[in-house]
Write an enzyme that holds these catalytic residues in place. Structure first.
Site, PDB file in Angstrom:
ATOM      1  N   ARG A 167       0.851  -1.190   0.000  1.00  0.00           N
ATOM      2  CA  ARG A 167       0.000   0.000   0.000  1.00  0.00           C
ATOM      3  C   ARG A 167       0.881   1.232   0.000  1.00  0.00           C
ATOM      4  O   ARG A 167       2.098   1.161   0.167  1.00  0.00           O
ATOM      5  CB  ARG A 167      -0.884   0.024   1.255  1.00  0.00           C
ATOM      6  CG  ARG A 167      -0.078  -0.026   2.560  1.00  0.00           C
ATOM      7  CD  ARG A 167      -0.865   0.445   3.755  1.00  0.00           C
ATOM      8  NE  ARG A 167      -0.131   0.289   5.008  1.00  0.00           N
ATOM      9  CZ  ARG A 167       0.821   1.103   5.446  1.00  0.00           C
ATOM     10  NH1 ARG A 167       1.185   2.128   4.712  1.00  0.00           N
ATOM     11  NH2 ARG A 167       1.416   0.890   6.612  1.00  0.00           N
ATOM     12  N   ILE A 190      -3.981   7.045   6.779  1.00  0.00           N
ATOM     13  CA  ILE A 190      -4.560   6.460   5.568  1.00  0.00           C
ATOM     14  C   ILE A 190      -3.443   5.876   4.718  1.00  0.00           C
ATOM     15  O   ILE A 190      -2.421   6.510   4.493  1.00  0.00           O
ATOM     16  CB  ILE A 190      -5.338   7.518   4.763  1.00  0.00           C
ATOM     17  CG1 ILE A 190      -6.549   8.001   5.564  1.00  0.00           C
ATOM     18  CG2 ILE A 190      -5.784   6.955   3.413  1.00  0.00           C
ATOM     19  CD1 ILE A 190      -7.318   9.128   4.895  1.00  0.00           C
ATOM     20  N   GLY A 191      -3.640   4.656   4.263  1.00  0.00           N
ATOM     21  CA  GLY A 191      -2.710   4.003   3.345  1.00  0.00           C
ATOM     22  C   GLY A 191      -3.497   3.103   2.419  1.00  0.00           C
ATOM     23  O   GLY A 191      -4.202   2.198   2.878  1.00  0.00           O
ATOM     24  N   PHE A 223      -7.783   2.830   6.304  1.00  0.00           N
ATOM     25  CA  PHE A 223      -7.294   3.758   7.304  1.00  0.00           C
ATOM     26  C   PHE A 223      -7.273   3.111   8.673  1.00  0.00           C
ATOM     27  O   PHE A 223      -7.911   2.091   8.911  1.00  0.00           O
ATOM     28  CB  PHE A 223      -8.132   5.043   7.345  1.00  0.00           C
ATOM     29  CG  PHE A 223      -9.552   4.847   7.815  1.00  0.00           C
ATOM     30  CD1 PHE A 223      -9.855   4.765   9.162  1.00  0.00           C
ATOM     31  CD2 PHE A 223     -10.581   4.773   6.901  1.00  0.00           C
ATOM     32  CE1 PHE A 223     -11.161   4.600   9.600  1.00  0.00           C
ATOM     33  CE2 PHE A 223     -11.895   4.614   7.324  1.00  0.00           C
ATOM     34  CZ  PHE A 223     -12.182   4.522   8.676  1.00  0.00           C
ATOM     35  N   ALA A 224      -6.510   3.717   9.582  1.00  0.00           N
ATOM     36  CA  ALA A 224      -6.455   3.271  10.972  1.00  0.00           C
ATOM     37  C   ALA A 224      -6.827   4.459  11.851  1.00  0.00           C
ATOM     38  O   ALA A 224      -6.139   5.482  11.846  1.00  0.00           O
ATOM     39  CB  ALA A 224      -5.050   2.771  11.318  1.00  0.00           C
ATOM     40  N   CYS A 259       4.089   7.304  10.043  1.00  0.00           N
ATOM     41  CA  CYS A 259       3.696   8.011   8.814  1.00  0.00           C
ATOM     42  C   CYS A 259       4.845   8.748   8.138  1.00  0.00           C
ATOM     43  O   CYS A 259       4.615   9.654   7.330  1.00  0.00           O
ATOM     44  CB  CYS A 259       2.561   8.988   9.096  1.00  0.00           C
ATOM     45  SG  CYS A 259       1.140   8.244   9.925  1.00  0.00           S
ATOM     46  N   THR A 282       2.793   2.415  10.091  1.00  0.00           N
ATOM     47  CA  THR A 282       1.565   2.662  10.849  1.00  0.00           C
ATOM     48  C   THR A 282       1.376   1.543  11.857  1.00  0.00           C
ATOM     49  O   THR A 282       1.597   0.372  11.542  1.00  0.00           O
ATOM     50  CB  THR A 282       0.338   2.714   9.918  1.00  0.00           C
ATOM     51  OG1 THR A 282       0.519   3.752   8.951  1.00  0.00           O
ATOM     52  CG2 THR A 282      -0.929   2.987  10.694  1.00  0.00           C
ATOM     53  N   TYR A 283       0.950   1.914  13.044  1.00  0.00           N
ATOM     54  CA  TYR A 283       0.676   0.921  14.087  1.00  0.00           C
ATOM     55  C   TYR A 283      -0.771   0.458  14.015  1.00  0.00           C
ATOM     56  O   TYR A 283      -1.681   1.250  13.765  1.00  0.00           O
ATOM     57  CB  TYR A 283       0.950   1.536  15.461  1.00  0.00           C
ATOM     58  CG  TYR A 283       0.508   0.667  16.632  1.00  0.00           C
ATOM     59  CD1 TYR A 283       1.225  -0.471  16.989  1.00  0.00           C
ATOM     60  CD2 TYR A 283      -0.637   0.985  17.363  1.00  0.00           C
ATOM     61  CE1 TYR A 283       0.824  -1.267  18.050  1.00  0.00           C
ATOM     62  CE2 TYR A 283      -1.044   0.195  18.439  1.00  0.00           C
ATOM     63  CZ  TYR A 283      -0.315  -0.925  18.764  1.00  0.00           C
ATOM     64  OH  TYR A 283      -0.713  -1.716  19.820  1.00  0.00           O
ATOM     65  N   HIS A 284      -0.970  -0.851  14.220  1.00  0.00           N
ATOM     66  CA  HIS A 284      -2.303  -1.418  14.361  1.00  0.00           C
ATOM     67  C   HIS A 284      -2.339  -2.199  15.671  1.00  0.00           C
ATOM     68  O   HIS A 284      -1.396  -2.919  16.001  1.00  0.00           O
ATOM     69  CB  HIS A 284      -2.638  -2.374  13.210  1.00  0.00           C
ATOM     70  CG  HIS A 284      -2.482  -1.761  11.853  1.00  0.00           C
ATOM     71  ND1 HIS A 284      -3.237  -0.691  11.433  1.00  0.00           N
ATOM     72  CD2 HIS A 284      -1.664  -2.064  10.828  1.00  0.00           C
ATOM     73  CE1 HIS A 284      -2.885  -0.376  10.196  1.00  0.00           C
ATOM     74  NE2 HIS A 284      -1.933  -1.191   9.811  1.00  0.00           N
TER      75      HIS A 284
END
Length: 207
Positions: A69, A138-139, A151-152, A168, A74-76
């Site tokens: 992507r 957003i990715g 997005f996250a 980011c 980005t952290y999830h």
């Protein structure tokens, strides 16, 4: 009339399982076997990163995996809403996501803005507080008219995780959650279900 998108709530799904499932969802949409769908889910703690991410921006004490992507690291994690969007047509998906999230957060009582990226600067795509703390990243990947990833949105994740990598691609970014913003307002954090409802309503309200 709103955009007719089917909502799919999945709860917590391991990232690698979600990645495999997402590949199937994309193929179904590309082949016309499914309608536009909005997948709402969360992941166990993990950092994903796009191909432009610098090695020094990655964590050393959290699992990190490459993602096909756009965007950077980005952290999830639990307490975070991750959305995979399937859509078609010449729609500006990033702007649609940003404006929809801004509307959803304002409905929940949190002022939010989108930001334009100055020429030559790192991308400011996402959703921000008025004082420029980032609450949603957003990715996206768009192939053959179908959008995946998404997005996250930080609802109430472990924000300490963001101290272990450069989020980011922005070295000076301050990440924030709805829980932190709610505490500043001296009120309760909105429920996960309430956030999901507000996001879905906002994203499907436009024409």
């Amino acid at each position: 009339m709103g955009w007719p998108i089917k909502r799919v709530d999945l709860g917590e799904v391991a990232y690698h399982q979600a990645l495999a499932d997402m590949s199937n969802w994309v193929q179904e949409r590309q082949q016309g076997l499914a309608e536009d769908r909005l997948f709402l889910l969360s992941h166990p703690p993990i950092v994903t990163y796009g191909p432009r991410t610098r090695p020094e921006d990655l964590p050393t004490d959290l699992p990190a995996v490459p993602a096909d992507r756009g965007g950077f690291a980005t952290y999830h994690g639990p307490g975070q809403l991750v959305v995979d969007v399937k859509a078609r047509g010449p729609v500006d998906i990033v702007r649609w996501l940003e404006t929809g999230l801004v509307a959803a957060l304002e409905q929940l009582g949190f002022p939010a803005v989108r930001r334009d990226t100055p020429a030559g600067s790192s991308s400011l795509a996402g959703v921000w507080t008025p004082d420029h703390r980032k609450v949603a990243s957003i990715g996206l990947r768009i192939r053959r008219g179908v959008t995946s990833h998404g997005f996250a949105l930080n609802v109430d994740p472990d924000m300490a995780a963001f101290r272990h990598f450069t989020a980011c691609g922005l070295a000076d970014v301050t990440m924030v959650s709805l829980a932190e913003l709610a505490a500043e307002q001296r009120r309760e954090t909105p429920s996960d279900a309430g956030v999901r409802d507000a996001v879905f309503a906002a994203l499907t309200a436009g024409s």
